[in-house]
Enzyme design. Structure first.
Site, PDB file in Angstrom:
ATOM      1  N   LYS A  84       0.850  -1.176   0.000  1.00  0.00           N
ATOM      2  CA  LYS A  84       0.000   0.000   0.000  1.00  0.00           C
ATOM      3  C   LYS A  84       0.888   1.228   0.000  1.00  0.00           C
ATOM      4  O   LYS A  84       1.876   1.291   0.735  1.00  0.00           O
ATOM      5  CB  LYS A  84      -0.910   0.030   1.223  1.00  0.00           C
ATOM      6  CG  LYS A  84      -1.785   1.277   1.287  1.00  0.00           C
ATOM      7  CD  LYS A  84      -2.645   1.324   2.534  1.00  0.00           C
ATOM      8  CE  LYS A  84      -3.459   2.615   2.571  1.00  0.00           C
ATOM      9  NZ  LYS A  84      -4.312   2.709   3.783  1.00  0.00           N
ATOM     10  N   SER A 142       6.675   5.809  -0.479  1.00  0.00           N
ATOM     11  CA  SER A 142       7.984   5.149  -0.596  1.00  0.00           C
ATOM     12  C   SER A 142       8.529   4.682   0.747  1.00  0.00           C
ATOM     13  O   SER A 142       9.736   4.544   0.922  1.00  0.00           O
ATOM     14  CB  SER A 142       9.009   6.071  -1.284  1.00  0.00           C
ATOM     15  OG  SER A 142       8.541   6.472  -2.553  1.00  0.00           O
ATOM     16  N   ARG A 143       7.634   4.459   1.709  1.00  0.00           N
ATOM     17  CA  ARG A 143       8.019   3.993   3.043  1.00  0.00           C
ATOM     18  C   ARG A 143       8.888   4.997   3.798  1.00  0.00           C
ATOM     19  O   ARG A 143       9.532   4.652   4.784  1.00  0.00           O
ATOM     20  CB  ARG A 143       8.734   2.629   2.977  1.00  0.00           C
ATOM     21  CG  ARG A 143       7.844   1.474   2.507  1.00  0.00           C
ATOM     22  CD  ARG A 143       6.650   1.317   3.438  1.00  0.00           C
ATOM     23  NE  ARG A 143       5.833   0.159   3.135  1.00  0.00           N
ATOM     24  CZ  ARG A 143       4.731   0.163   2.382  1.00  0.00           C
ATOM     25  NH1 ARG A 143       4.326   1.301   1.833  1.00  0.00           N
ATOM     26  NH2 ARG A 143       4.029  -0.926   2.178  1.00  0.00           N
ATOM     27  N   LEU A 144       8.887   6.248   3.352  1.00  0.00           N
ATOM     28  CA  LEU A 144       9.617   7.292   4.065  1.00  0.00           C
ATOM     29  C   LEU A 144       8.642   7.988   5.011  1.00  0.00           C
ATOM     30  O   LEU A 144       8.314   9.167   4.877  1.00  0.00           O
ATOM     31  CB  LEU A 144      10.235   8.276   3.071  1.00  0.00           C
ATOM     32  CG  LEU A 144      11.227   7.660   2.078  1.00  0.00           C
ATOM     33  CD1 LEU A 144      11.767   8.712   1.122  1.00  0.00           C
ATOM     34  CD2 LEU A 144      12.381   6.989   2.836  1.00  0.00           C
TER      35      LEU A 144
END
Length: 215
Positions: free
Chosen positions: A13, A193-195
């Site tokens: 996601k 972007s999982r940041l």
């Protein structure tokens, strides 16, 4: 790895709903929590008041369960439960816990850590009296966390205490409130972007220090 495991591992996601910056967040974590909780209420997310409570027993074995927040202010976060339950026994031996709210639809998590204390008896009495009658009887009927032979025990206990107390059951001595007094808060906002954004607040010298953590 079978097909089911493969499909779970492939779930992804992208979190893109919002951001959490130092400039746009409150210096006081309680104010930040109040804002996010009210935004969860306004967004009508399912059970925005549900929180996970984590405790640790004498052998350092952790356990979690979901309870409902019933109040919060500068003193801490309050919920009510059976003092003889597993969590009650564990808190009696180690009065520290961690809480977590997960508002999936808003891509947000709040984590809170601190010492736990019982609320005043008067506060427990007042909240107990505000509950529906069935819930008040249920507090008597359920020997929470104990092994029972079947659901019939609960039904029989409810009938027994309902007949005994009628419309005015007193608060059971084994039932009441807990308050977690925070010394750490963390606010997590999902990002692309999982940041992700993670802001932690911790007490230092009686004041809250706000820090950004790597995701």
């Amino acid at each position: 790895m079978n097909a089911t495991h493969s499909s779970i591992a492939d779930l992804r996601k992208s979190y893109e709903r919002a951001e959490l910056s130092e400039d746009a967040s409150h210096a006081d974590p309680l104010q930040q929590f109040d804002q996010w909780l009210h935004e969860a209420l306004a967004a009508q997310v399912p059970e925005p008041n549900a929180m996970t409570v984590a405790t640790v027993d004498g052998s350092l074995r952790p356990s979690t369960r979901v309870v409902l927040i019933k109040g919060y202010d500068a003193r801490g976060i309050v919920w009510y439960t059976n003092y003889d339950s597993r969590k009650g026994r564990e808190l009696a031996g180690n009065p520290f816990a961690a809480l977590q709210f997960h508002w999936v639809e808003l891509e947000r998590v709040v984590r809170i850590e601190g010492r736990v204390e019982k609320v005043d008896a008067a506060d427990s009495d007042a909240y107990y009296a505000s509950r529906p009658l069935d819930s008040r009887i249920g507090a008597w009927a359920s020997p929470q966390s104990q092994v029972i032979p079947g659901r019939s025990v609960l039904v029989a206990n409810a009938a027994k205490y309902g007949a005994q107390f009628l419309l005015q059951p007193p608060r059971p001595p084994h039932w009441g409130g807990y308050r977690l007094v925070p010394d750490r808060w963390e606010f997590w906002q999902g990002r692309k972007s999982r940041l992700h954004d993670r802001l932690r607040y911790r007490l230092e010298g009686g004041a809250w220090l706000r820090e950004r953590l790597a995701p």
